[in-house]
Design a protein around this motif. Structure first.
Motif, mmCIF file in Angstrom:
data_model
loop_
_atom_site.group_PDB
_atom_site.id
_atom_site.type_symbol
_atom_site.label_atom_id
_atom_site.label_comp_id
_atom_site.label_asym_id
_atom_site.label_seq_id
_atom_site.Cartn_x
_atom_site.Cartn_y
_atom_site.Cartn_z
ATOM 1 N N ILE A 414 0.830 -1.211 0.000
ATOM 2 C CA ILE A 414 0.000 0.000 0.000
ATOM 3 C C ILE A 414 0.862 1.259 0.000
ATOM 4 O O ILE A 414 0.444 2.299 -0.511
ATOM 5 N N LEU A 415 2.074 1.174 0.534
ATOM 6 C CA LEU A 415 2.970 2.333 0.543
ATOM 7 C C LEU A 415 3.335 2.765 -0.876
ATOM 8 O O LEU A 415 3.641 3.940 -1.118
ATOM 9 N N GLN A 416 3.268 1.852 -1.820
ATOM 10 C CA GLN A 416 3.654 2.173 -3.196
ATOM 11 C C GLN A 416 2.617 3.036 -3.921
ATOM 12 O O GLN A 416 2.864 3.507 -5.031
ATOM 13 N N THR A 417 1.469 3.258 -3.303
ATOM 14 C CA THR A 417 0.464 4.152 -3.906
ATOM 15 C C THR A 417 0.652 5.602 -3.449
ATOM 16 O O THR A 417 -0.041 6.497 -3.940
ATOM 17 N N PHE A 418 1.582 5.834 -2.545
ATOM 18 C CA PHE A 418 1.804 7.179 -1.989
ATOM 19 C C PHE A 418 2.153 8.215 -3.057
ATOM 20 O O PHE A 418 1.574 9.314 -3.068
ATOM 21 N N PRO A 419 3.100 7.943 -3.984
ATOM 22 C CA PRO A 419 3.451 8.983 -4.974
ATOM 23 C C PRO A 419 2.266 9.427 -5.825
ATOM 24 O O PRO A 419 2.108 10.625 -6.083
ATOM 25 N N ALA A 420 1.428 8.472 -6.252
ATOM 26 C CA ALA A 420 0.295 8.837 -7.099
ATOM 27 C C ALA A 420 -0.748 9.627 -6.321
ATOM 28 O O ALA A 420 -1.281 10.629 -6.812
ATOM 29 N N LEU A 421 -1.034 9.195 -5.086
ATOM 30 C CA LEU A 421 -2.083 9.858 -4.317
ATOM 31 C C LEU A 421 -1.614 11.186 -3.729
ATOM 32 O O LEU A 421 -2.152 12.245 -4.054
ATOM 33 N N VAL A 422 -0.613 11.150 -2.868
ATOM 34 C CA VAL A 422 -0.167 12.371 -2.192
ATOM 35 C C VAL A 422 0.541 13.302 -3.164
ATOM 36 O O VAL A 422 0.335 14.520 -3.145
ATOM 37 N N GLY A 423 1.375 12.722 -4.033
ATOM 38 C CA GLY A 423 2.025 13.556 -5.042
ATOM 39 C C GLY A 423 1.007 14.265 -5.914
ATOM 40 O O GLY A 423 1.137 15.466 -6.205
ATOM 41 N N GLY A 424 -0.035 13.528 -6.318
ATOM 42 C CA GLY A 424 -1.065 14.124 -7.168
ATOM 43 C C GLY A 424 -1.860 15.218 -6.504
ATOM 44 O O GLY A 424 -2.427 16.081 -7.177
ATOM 45 N N LEU A 425 -1.931 15.214 -5.185
ATOM 46 C CA LEU A 425 -2.675 16.250 -4.471
ATOM 47 C C LEU A 425 -1.964 17.596 -4.487
ATOM 48 O O LEU A 425 -2.584 18.638 -4.253
ATOM 49 N N PHE A 426 -0.653 17.582 -4.780
ATOM 50 C CA PHE A 426 0.119 18.823 -4.728
ATOM 51 C C PHE A 426 0.720 19.231 -6.073
ATOM 52 O O PHE A 426 1.066 20.393 -6.259
ATOM 53 N N THR A 427 0.858 18.281 -6.989
ATOM 54 C CA THR A 427 1.479 18.623 -8.275
ATOM 55 C C THR A 427 0.959 17.715 -9.373
ATOM 56 O O THR A 427 0.594 16.559 -9.126
ATOM 57 N N ARG A 428 0.940 18.271 -10.588
ATOM 58 C CA ARG A 428 0.561 17.489 -11.765
ATOM 59 C C ARG A 428 1.807 17.140 -12.571
ATOM 60 O O ARG A 428 1.712 16.576 -13.653
ATOM 61 N N TRP A 429 3.004 17.438 -12.021
ATOM 62 C CA TRP A 429 4.237 17.265 -12.789
ATOM 63 C C TRP A 429 4.527 15.797 -13.091
ATOM 64 O O TRP A 429 4.963 15.456 -14.184
ATOM 65 N N PHE A 430 4.285 14.896 -12.137
ATOM 66 C CA PHE A 430 4.570 13.481 -12.381
ATOM 67 C C PHE A 430 3.762 12.984 -13.574
ATOM 68 O O PHE A 430 2.565 13.253 -13.686
ATOM 69 N N HIS A 431 4.430 12.235 -14.452
ATOM 70 C CA HIS A 431 3.750 11.680 -15.617
ATOM 71 C C HIS A 431 3.051 10.388 -15.222
ATOM 72 O O HIS A 431 3.561 9.597 -14.431
ATOM 73 N N ARG A 432 1.870 10.175 -15.786
ATOM 74 C CA ARG A 432 1.074 8.994 -15.415
ATOM 75 C C ARG A 432 1.823 7.694 -15.677
ATOM 76 O O ARG A 432 1.749 6.758 -14.883
ATOM 77 N N TRP A 433 2.568 7.625 -16.813
ATOM 78 C CA TRP A 433 3.297 6.390 -17.124
ATOM 79 C C TRP A 433 4.469 6.200 -16.164
ATOM 80 O O TRP A 433 4.795 5.074 -15.793
ATOM 81 N N ALA A 434 5.082 7.282 -15.751
ATOM 82 C CA ALA A 434 6.187 7.204 -14.786
ATOM 83 C C ALA A 434 5.679 6.726 -13.426
ATOM 84 O O ALA A 434 6.329 5.907 -12.757
ATOM 85 N N LEU A 435 4.528 7.228 -13.015
ATOM 86 C CA LEU A 435 3.940 6.783 -11.748
ATOM 87 C C LEU A 435 3.607 5.294 -11.786
ATOM 88 O O LEU A 435 3.833 4.567 -10.814
ATOM 89 N N LEU A 436 3.099 4.846 -12.924
ATOM 90 C CA LEU A 436 2.761 3.430 -13.067
ATOM 91 C C LEU A 436 4.022 2.563 -13.045
ATOM 92 O O LEU A 436 4.047 1.503 -12.407
ATOM 93 N N ALA A 437 5.080 3.026 -13.711
ATOM 94 C CA ALA A 437 6.339 2.289 -13.714
ATOM 95 C C ALA A 437 6.964 2.262 -12.316
ATOM 96 O O ALA A 437 7.473 1.226 -11.864
ATOM 97 N N GLY A 438 6.937 3.401 -11.615
ATOM 98 C CA GLY A 438 7.466 3.450 -10.259
ATOM 99 C C GLY A 438 6.705 2.523 -9.330
ATOM 100 O O GLY A 438 7.305 1.823 -8.501
ATOM 101 N N TRP A 439 5.369 2.520 -9.469
ATOM 102 C CA TRP A 439 4.537 1.606 -8.674
ATOM 103 C C TRP A 439 4.935 0.158 -8.939
ATOM 104 O O TRP A 439 5.089 -0.638 -7.992
ATOM 105 N N ALA A 440 5.123 -0.201 -10.216
ATOM 106 C CA ALA A 440 5.469 -1.582 -10.572
ATOM 107 C C ALA A 440 6.825 -1.981 -9.988
ATOM 108 O O ALA A 440 6.988 -3.096 -9.466
#
Length: 535
Positions: A414-440
């Protein structure tokens, strides 16, 4: 452990169990609205005020597993088990920064789950699906552990017979408790655990207050308690109560990683989104630390169990057995009821949260996009039953140690969902494909690393700590996986933005993250029965 049934304790336990069962079914009429929707069943109509939310979040986060496992960790390993206390202290300043933002944007757009937000923010059903599946997988063993908590209490009370008893008779009390939980959750949704949480938390505070005064008096004071614990750990070669220097990295990384993960769990977010205003969330982050004070006192029960001479093969039975040995039978029944009800409340919320994820982010996104609100609610009800059945099967067919270790694995996931959730609440800079790759990457490393950890009872998934690559210290696998996740996400975002990779559509706007329920333009759908009221 007593050979027979403790009739007085069992009678008190049954009294409280029946009381909360009645409350669970009556909760269906509490602030009931005429419409049938996931907002009504799965979020209580988004209508809960400060105190209801406080009790609901407390009932959600401080579970039967907390009551049993935290002092059991102290009982077995000494002060290293206290990591749960600093991590619950660290988490409140953290959630103060992002939970109000999540509440605001979710209320504006009607988001029910974290995956709803991720899909809306990054325009990616794939990333949303990854977050949803992770949430469901992480929640399942957590629900199972609540049933383990009930089972521990039943074992100490002597209910269900011995190990050689027919399996059906042995597990019948647990099956009955499960059936009641499933029935009132199906009927009342989130309103049931919200109402029962008042009883659960009240009982826990009473039991802890009595235990922290009464038991030390019977054992000769805290000096004797700490001396007995220190003697035990010294004799075992652990160097005394305080953990050795070699364990400090494990302690620190486990506390930090657990703090980051706690409010990534779907049930934490479900309780949060059920509140009626942004200010309710802000107030709750300031008063929830009262539970951390309780947790610190609760952890001391592990030392008391040592001083009281409690001997159990299964460490999860240490605290129930301590209550059985030290308290009068009637108050032991109250303590057992606190643990049992402490399992029912979070198990209900967890099953609802997992069901909401499936309904909104798998069923509606990929199976039936035109599902009506009533259909969503019906599917979520059915899935909540299936989730509980899966957890029950897990408990009845697998060793309890396996359940605990899979819950630890769920924390890594569950900790691996932190960048997409919390990161997304403050910035749109992260790319969706990068977030998915980081999660994987985080999921793969965390799972493989945990698979390679052995314990005296398991060849694989025997713990959640391993050597940190490049540092050489033993640390929490989840935090190492999280760092890898973030590094991959950042590097790939730079690369994908350099190549102008297509971005998803962001359906949110900056003002959505600070809006409140009463702000002009906020699209809040109040149920007919609650519109205009001042709950």
């Amino acid at each position: 452990m007593n050979d027979g049934v403790n009739g007085v304790a069992l009678a008190v336990f049954i009294f409280f169990f029946l009381a909360v069962t009645v409350m669970g079914f009556l909760a269906a009429r509490w602030r009931r609205a005429a419409d049938e929707s996931l907002d009504e069943w799965g979020l209580g109509g988004r209508s809960f005020g400060t105190w209801v939310t406080w009790f609901l979040l407390g009932g959600d986060l401080y579970t039967a597993y907390t009551f049993v496992a935290v002092p059991a960790a102290i009982y077995a390993a000494g002060a290293a088990g206290f990591f749960a206390v600093p991590y619950t202290i660290l988490v409140y300043p953290l959630i103060f920064t992002f939970l109000p933002r999540l509440w605001s944007v979710s209320h504006k757009h009607g988001y029910v789950t974290t995956s709803d937000f991720v899909r809306g923010r990054f325009g990616s059903k794939g990333l949303s699906l990854a977050v949803a599946v992770t949430g469901i997988l992480a929640t399942m063993p957590y629900i199972a552990l609540q049933l383990v908590g009930i089972q521990a209490v039943l074992d100490v009370m002597g209910v269900g017979g011995g190990e050689n008893t027919n399996w059906f008779i042995k597990d019948l009390p647990l099956l009955i408790a499960f059936g009641v939980l499933a029935a009132y959750t199906y009927s009342s949704g989130l309103r049931a655990p919200a109402m029962i949480a008042f009883v659960k938390d009240g009982l826990i505070y009473i039991v802890i207050a009595v235990a922290i005064i009464y038991i030390p008096i019977k054992l000769g004071g805290f000096d004797e308690i700490f001396k007995a614990a220190n003697d035990k750990y010294t004799a075992a070669g652990a160097g005394g109560v305080v953990p050795a220097e070699a364990g400090q990295w494990t302690y620190a990384t486990l506390a930090l990683g657990s703090a980051l993960a706690l409010f990534m769990y779907p049930h934490s977010i479900t309780a949060t989104l059920s509140s009626r205003s942004r200010e309710v969330i802000r107030r709750n982050t300031t008063i929830l630390p009262l539970y951390s004070l309780m947790l610190g006192l609760l952890a001391l029960l592990g030392f008391m169990a040592i001083a009281a001479g409690v001997k159990v093969e299964n460490g999860q039975l240490a605290i129930p057995q301590l209550f059985e040995n030290m308290f009068p039978d009637w108050f032991a029944g109250v303590a057992f009821a606190a643990i049992g009800i402490g399992a029912l409340v979070p198990a209900a919320i967890m099953s609802i949260a997992a069901a909401n994820l499936f309904t909104r982010n798998i069923y509606k996104d990929f199976i039936k996009p035109d599902a009506t609100p009533a259909q969503e609610m019906k599917v979520s009800k059915l899935v909540s039953l299936l989730v509980k059945v899966g957890a029950l099967a897990f408990v009845l067919t697998m060793d309890k140690t396996v359940a605990i270790n899979f819950q630890l694995l769920g924390g890594i996931w569950i900790l691996q969902t932190f960048p997409a959730l919390v990161g997304g609440l403050f910035t749109r800079w992260f790319h969706r494909w990068a977030l998915l790759a980081g999660w994987a990457v985080g999921m793969l490393y965390g799972t493989l690393a945990a698979y390679g950890v052995a314990s005296p009872t398991q060849k694989h998934f025997g713990g959640s700590s391993k050597e940190i690559p490049g540092i050489g210290e033993i640390g929490y696998i989840g935090l190492t996986a999280f760092v890898m996740n973030v590094v991959v996400t950042v590097i790939l975002t730079f690369a994908l933005r350099a190549f102008n990779a297509p971005d998803g559509v962001d359906e949110t706007s900056p003002e959505d993250y600070t809006a409140d329920a009463g702000d002009k333009g906020v699209q809040v759908e109040l149920p007919p029965a609650t519109a205009g009221s001042t709950h």
